[in-house]
Design a protein around this motif. Structure first.
Motif, PDB file in Angstrom:
ATOM      1  N   ARG A 199     -51.499  27.482  30.634  1.00  0.00           N
ATOM      2  CA  ARG A 199     -52.584  26.590  29.951  1.00  0.00           C
ATOM      3  C   ARG A 199     -54.053  27.141  29.976  1.00  0.00           C
ATOM      4  NH1 ARG A 199     -49.537  22.891  33.034  1.00  0.00           N
ATOM      5  NH2 ARG A 199     -50.615  23.031  34.774  1.00  0.00           N
ATOM      6  N   LEU A 200     -54.320  27.993  31.042  1.00  0.00           N
ATOM      7  CA  LEU A 200     -55.573  28.737  31.016  1.00  0.00           C
ATOM      8  C   LEU A 200     -55.835  29.778  29.745  1.00  0.00           C
ATOM      9  CD1 LEU A 200     -57.215  30.199  34.215  1.00  0.00           C
ATOM     10  CD2 LEU A 200     -57.192  31.616  32.317  1.00  0.00           C
ATOM     11  N   LYS A 201     -54.733  30.485  29.229  1.00  0.00           N
ATOM     12  CA  LYS A 201     -54.663  31.167  28.482  1.00  0.00           C
ATOM     13  C   LYS A 201     -55.050  30.295  27.135  1.00  0.00           C
ATOM     14  CE  LYS A 201     -52.038  35.054  30.176  1.00  0.00           C
ATOM     15  NZ  LYS A 201     -50.790  36.023  29.878  1.00  0.00           N
ATOM     16  N   GLU A 202     -54.304  29.359  26.940  1.00  0.00           N
ATOM     17  CA  GLU A 202     -54.451  28.369  25.894  1.00  0.00           C
ATOM     18  C   GLU A 202     -55.942  27.974  25.667  1.00  0.00           C
ATOM     19  OE1 GLU A 202     -51.607  25.229  26.131  1.00  0.00           O
ATOM     20  OE2 GLU A 202     -49.806  26.656  25.621  1.00  0.00           O
ATOM     21  N   THR A 203     -56.430  27.687  26.905  1.00  0.00           N
ATOM     22  CA  THR A 203     -58.018  27.161  26.633  1.00  0.00           C
ATOM     23  C   THR A 203     -58.877  28.147  26.407  1.00  0.00           C
ATOM     24  OG1 THR A 203     -57.192  25.467  28.635  1.00  0.00           O
ATOM     25  CG2 THR A 203     -59.596  25.932  27.985  1.00  0.00           C
ATOM     26  N   GLU A 204     -58.578  29.273  26.937  1.00  0.00           N
ATOM     27  CA  GLU A 204     -59.372  30.451  26.544  1.00  0.00           C
ATOM     28  C   GLU A 204     -59.378  30.889  24.848  1.00  0.00           C
ATOM     29  OE1 GLU A 204     -61.788  33.495  26.486  1.00  0.00           O
ATOM     30  OE2 GLU A 204     -61.723  32.256  27.870  1.00  0.00           O
ATOM     31  N   ALA A 205     -58.170  30.629  24.333  1.00  0.00           N
ATOM     32  CA  ALA A 205     -57.774  30.927  23.039  1.00  0.00           C
ATOM     33  C   ALA A 205     -58.780  29.871  22.191  1.00  0.00           C
ATOM     34  CB  ALA A 205     -56.446  30.840  22.664  1.00  0.00           C
ATOM     35  N   LYS A 206     -58.591  28.526  22.617  1.00  0.00           N
ATOM     36  CA  LYS A 206     -59.279  27.446  22.021  1.00  0.00           C
ATOM     37  C   LYS A 206     -60.773  27.727  22.049  1.00  0.00           C
ATOM     38  CE  LYS A 206     -60.118  22.463  22.466  1.00  0.00           C
ATOM     39  NZ  LYS A 206     -59.897  21.116  23.093  1.00  0.00           N
ATOM     40  N   ARG A 207     -61.476  28.205  23.125  1.00  0.00           N
ATOM     41  CA  ARG A 207     -62.738  28.390  23.416  1.00  0.00           C
ATOM     42  C   ARG A 207     -63.117  29.559  22.395  1.00  0.00           C
ATOM     43  NH1 ARG A 207     -65.230  32.243  26.497  1.00  0.00           N
ATOM     44  NH2 ARG A 207     -67.462  31.574  27.292  1.00  0.00           N
ATOM     45  N   ARG A 208     -62.408  30.588  22.348  1.00  0.00           N
ATOM     46  CA  ARG A 208     -62.804  31.783  21.342  1.00  0.00           C
ATOM     47  C   ARG A 208     -62.700  31.280  20.025  1.00  0.00           C
ATOM     48  NH1 ARG A 208     -65.829  34.618  23.615  1.00  0.00           N
ATOM     49  NH2 ARG A 208     -65.865  35.895  21.479  1.00  0.00           N
ATOM     50  N   THR A 209     -61.945  30.441  19.517  1.00  0.00           N
ATOM     51  CA  THR A 209     -61.769  29.732  18.088  1.00  0.00           C
ATOM     52  C   THR A 209     -63.045  29.091  17.991  1.00  0.00           C
ATOM     53  OG1 THR A 209     -59.510  29.592  18.360  1.00  0.00           O
ATOM     54  CG2 THR A 209     -60.514  28.269  16.593  1.00  0.00           C
ATOM     55  N   LEU A 210     -63.664  28.182  18.951  1.00  0.00           N
ATOM     56  CA  LEU A 210     -64.573  27.258  18.783  1.00  0.00           C
ATOM     57  C   LEU A 210     -66.093  28.156  18.644  1.00  0.00           C
ATOM     58  CD1 LEU A 210     -64.003  24.681  21.415  1.00  0.00           C
ATOM     59  CD2 LEU A 210     -64.042  24.085  19.139  1.00  0.00           C
ATOM     60  N   LEU A 211     -66.049  29.551  19.278  1.00  0.00           N
ATOM     61  CA  LEU A 211     -66.955  30.262  19.161  1.00  0.00           C
ATOM     62  C   LEU A 211     -67.491  30.988  18.014  1.00  0.00           C
ATOM     63  CD1 LEU A 211     -66.916  31.989  22.861  1.00  0.00           C
ATOM     64  CD2 LEU A 211     -69.036  30.693  21.857  1.00  0.00           C
ATOM     65  N   SER A 212     -65.945  31.257  17.589  1.00  0.00           N
ATOM     66  CA  SER A 212     -66.097  31.847  16.131  1.00  0.00           C
ATOM     67  C   SER A 212     -66.576  30.938  15.040  1.00  0.00           C
ATOM     68  CB  SER A 212     -64.577  32.400  15.865  1.00  0.00           C
ATOM     69  OG  SER A 212     -64.133  33.346  16.653  1.00  0.00           O
TER      70      SER A 212
END
Length: 436
Positions: A199-212
């Motif tokens: 779940r932590l990795k999924e949240t980090e991926a979501k965060r990177r997508t939002l930053l992009s």
């Protein structure tokens, strides 16, 4: 491996250059969509200047040349010898004419003034559309910024949960090595640990997508953000509504559209008036470019003249154009009135949502307190073998989820306050969030 991953994430976050909410708002000017709107505004400004030229005299220079097949001739019939009619040449085959014409429309049935006023309003409309686009870009940036903050705080909560479950795993390992708990309990905690890591990795991926997404929106790289900005206090609903009716760019754009429709009605009415033009010309003709005549006709054909035109019948086309213009004007007026009501409803709903979010935040704070107490209690019971591994895992996960919910609600409140400020107009928002 898990500790290395968490350390890597923490190190990466520290290495990135964080941008504040103010930095993001200032970067909105760099958005490609806003630059496109600025180009359209400039085009409308230049077109408005071009229309003003209709109110000035026109000066045209003309030069024409022609070569006739036959020489212009006049025949005199008066009964000569053999009954032949004498032929008298009246010009030459080669003909040149040059003129300098000054013309001015004295009266056009208000076509000129209406066209100029319409172009000015179209320039104003383009300017207001650019400002409203900027307001919407502020709103989109705010929502992305808030979502990134919520994802960042969720990561922190999940990391704390991961640290807690790793500590619980070490204790369970010790109990298992001493034969105090069955293997199932140890494997249960280990499975929960890997589930939380996923779940932590999924949240980090979501965060990177939002930053992009934020980087693309403002056309500038955003690697990380700072915390939520402390905005000014929220005014009353009545004050926000009054400001919106006076300052909202999209509402002003509708008013400008109504003005354009009014000028279109004036243009349609102008067809029912006569037009009057005056002109003066220096006009010379000849059989060479010297324009000194051809030996037969006068070289100087300069003149001063006037022309009046009035349409008597156009197949009812003018009447239908006027009716269509009036219908468009009525449609614009009704659309503006309807939009005012939509704005009022929008602002009312925004305040209801803000009240609900603030109530949820108080509830979330109390939930974290209760979840933390329960986790401490469950951890002590687990160490004394009074609670199983599954109960401890749930307590850790519930505490992490409660912390994440609180951060998400704080993000929503921040976004909602900024949204309320934007609903009152761009100028009001910039005064609250961008003023030095």
């Amino acid at each position: 491996m898990t500790k290395k991953f968490v350390s890597l994430l923490l190190g990466l976050s520290l290495a990135l250059h964080a941008q504040s909410y103010r930095d993001v708002l200032q970067a909105v000017d760099n958005a490609l969509s806003l630059q496109s709107a600025q180009a359209l505004e400039e085009a409308a400004r230049l077109m408005a200047q071009a229309q003003r030229g209709l109110n000035l005299p026109a000066l045209d220079a003309e030069l024409s040349a022609s070569y006739l097949k036959d020489t212009p001739t006049m025949y005199l019939h008066f009964g000569g010898p053999l009954g032949l009619a004498p032929a008298v040449p009246m010009g030459t085959k080669e003909r040149w004419e040059g003129s300098l014409i000054l013309s001015y429309p004295l009266f056009t049935g208000f076509v000129v003034t209406a066209s100029i006023d319409k172009a000015d309003l179209q320039h104003r409309l383009a300017s207001l559309k650019r400002l409203d686009l900027k307001r919407n870009l502020y709103l989109q940036s705010t929502r992305l910024y808030g979502a990134i903050y919520a994802a960042t705080q969720m990561l922190k909560a999940q990391r704390k949960g991961l640290e807690a479950i790793e500590a619980a795993y070490e204790k369970a390992r010790g109990l298992y090595d001493n034969g105090l708990i069955p293997p199932a309990d140890l494997y249960n905690i280990e499975a929960k640990k890997y589930a939380m890591l996923s779940r932590l990795k999924e949240t980090e991926a979501k965060r990177r997508t939002l930053l992009s997404s934020l980087s693309r929106l403002i056309n500038r790289p955003v690697d990380d953000i700072e915390g939520l900005a402390e905005g000014a206090g929220v005014p009353t609903q009545e004050v926000s509504l009054k400001r919106a009716m006076r300052m909202r760019e999209d509402l002003k754009a509708l008013e400008a559209t109504l003005g354009i429709r009014d000028q279109e009605e004036r243009l349609a009415k102008s067809r029912f008036y006569p037009t009057l033009d005056v002109a003066a010309a220096i006009d010379k003709q000849g059989d060479t470019l010297r324009l000194n005549g051809d030996g037969y006709t006068n070289a100087d054909r300069s003149y001063v003249g006037a022309r009046m035109r009035y349409n008597l019948f156009s197949g009812f086309a003018d009447e239908k154009r006027l009716e269509a213009a009036r219908a468009r004007k009525l449609a614009a007026k009704l659309a503006m009135e309807d939009y005012k009501k939509e704005i009022a409803t929008e602002i009312e709903s925004a305040y209801y949502r803000l009240d609900a979010l603030e109530s949820r935040l108080q509830s979330a704070k109390m939930e974290i307190k209760a979840r933390d107490e329960y986790y401490q209690l469950t951890l002590g019971r687990f160490e004394n073998q009074l609670a199983d591994a599954d109960e401890l895992s749930r307590a850790i996960a519930d505490l992490a989820a409660a912390r994440a919910r609180k951060s998400a609600i704080e993000s929503d409140i921040f976004t909602q306050k900024a949204t309320i400020a934007l609903q009152s107009g761009l100028q009001n928002f910039e005064k609250l969030y961008l003023a030095p």
